[in-house]
Design a protein around this motif. Structure first.
Motif, PDB file in Angstrom:
ATOM      1  N   LYS A  15      43.525  42.392  35.185  1.00 18.98           N
ATOM      2  CA  LYS A  15      42.573  43.367  34.661  1.00 18.98           C
ATOM      3  C   LYS A  15      41.146  42.819  34.726  1.00 18.98           C
ATOM      4  O   LYS A  15      40.216  43.526  35.115  1.00 18.98           O
ATOM      5  N   VAL A  18      39.959  42.962  38.352  1.00 15.42           N
ATOM      6  CA  VAL A  18      39.613  44.330  38.743  1.00 15.42           C
ATOM      7  C   VAL A  18      38.286  44.744  38.113  1.00 15.42           C
ATOM      8  O   VAL A  18      37.456  45.384  38.771  1.00 15.42           O
ATOM      9  N   GLU A  19      38.058  44.373  36.869  1.00 17.33           N
ATOM     10  CA  GLU A  19      36.785  44.693  36.205  1.00 17.33           C
ATOM     11  C   GLU A  19      35.621  44.011  36.902  1.00 17.33           C
ATOM     12  O   GLU A  19      34.552  44.596  37.065  1.00 17.33           O
ATOM     13  N   LYS A  20      35.828  42.778  37.340  1.00 16.88           N
ATOM     14  CA  LYS A  20      34.782  42.034  38.047  1.00 16.88           C
ATOM     15  C   LYS A  20      34.461  42.699  39.391  1.00 16.88           C
ATOM     16  O   LYS A  20      33.297  42.835  39.771  1.00 16.88           O
ATOM     17  N   ILE A  21      35.490  43.117  40.100  1.00 22.29           N
ATOM     18  CA  ILE A  21      35.294  43.796  41.384  1.00 22.29           C
ATOM     19  C   ILE A  21      34.610  45.137  41.166  1.00 22.29           C
ATOM     20  O   ILE A  21      33.681  45.505  41.904  1.00 22.29           O
ATOM     21  N   SER A  22      35.031  45.865  40.141  1.00 25.07           N
ATOM     22  CA  SER A  22      34.412  47.155  39.819  1.00 25.07           C
ATOM     23  C   SER A  22      32.935  46.975  39.488  1.00 25.07           C
ATOM     24  O   SER A  22      32.080  47.758  39.948  1.00 25.07           O
ATOM     25  N   LYS A  23      32.626  45.969  38.716  1.00 20.73           N
ATOM     26  CA  LYS A  23      31.232  45.689  38.358  1.00 20.73           C
ATOM     27  C   LYS A  23      30.408  45.384  39.606  1.00 20.73           C
ATOM     28  O   LYS A  23      29.268  45.839  39.736  1.00 20.73           O
ATOM     29  N   TYR A  25      30.957  46.478  42.729  1.00 20.47           N
ATOM     30  CA  TYR A  25      30.729  47.704  43.499  1.00 20.47           C
ATOM     31  C   TYR A  25      29.727  48.626  42.818  1.00 20.47           C
ATOM     32  O   TYR A  25      28.939  49.305  43.500  1.00 20.47           O
ATOM     33  N   LYS A  26      29.720  48.652  41.493  1.00 23.61           N
ATOM     34  CA  LYS A  26      28.704  49.441  40.779  1.00 23.61           C
ATOM     35  C   LYS A  26      27.317  48.864  41.017  1.00 23.61           C
ATOM     36  O   LYS A  26      26.357  49.602  41.223  1.00 23.61           O
ATOM     37  N   THR A  80      32.360  37.019  43.110  1.00 26.19           N
ATOM     38  CA  THR A  80      33.454  37.974  42.910  1.00 26.19           C
ATOM     39  C   THR A  80      34.621  37.719  43.855  1.00 26.19           C
ATOM     40  O   THR A  80      35.777  37.688  43.442  1.00 26.19           O
TER      41      THR A  80
END
Length: 107
Positions: A15, A18-23, A25-26, A80
């Motif tokens: 989790k 995934v949060e790090k990758i999401s951050k 891409y944002k 990341t």
């Protein structure tokens, strides 16, 4: 020595990843949107100062922010995804095979 992780620990680690990758891409999307907007403002400003569209569009000063912010994006990408994004084991094997093939071709 590798620890045995429980399912809950594995879930938490996944989790966080995934949060790090999401951050990332944002941040990348923000980078593109904000810099596009700023570059457009700079180009219009140059045109108001008397430059033609092509002169304003090709003025590198209008894109400096892309470069400097891009350095930050590059470091975040390395943080990341790590260096494995560019030079993973698959890449190493392909390079080894390529050089072996070149050596066989020269003979």
């Amino acid at each position: 020595m590798e620890k045995d992780l429980t399912q809950e620990q594995k879930y938490i680690l996944a989790k966080k990843r995934v949060e790090k990758i999401s951050k990332f891409y944002k941040h990348l999307a923000t980078y593109v949107i904000v810099n596009s907007f700023l570059s457009a403002i700079f180009i219009v400003g140059d045109m108001n100062d008397g430059d033609t569209f092509m002169e304003a569009f090709s003025n590198y000063h209008n894109y400096k922010i892309w470069f400097f912010w891009g350095i930050g994006i590059a470091f975040q990408a390395l943080n990341t995804f790590g260096l494995s994004l560019f030079m993973n084991k698959d890449w190493e094997q392909k390079k080894i095979q390529k050089y072996m093939d070149e050596q066989n071709y020269r003979r």
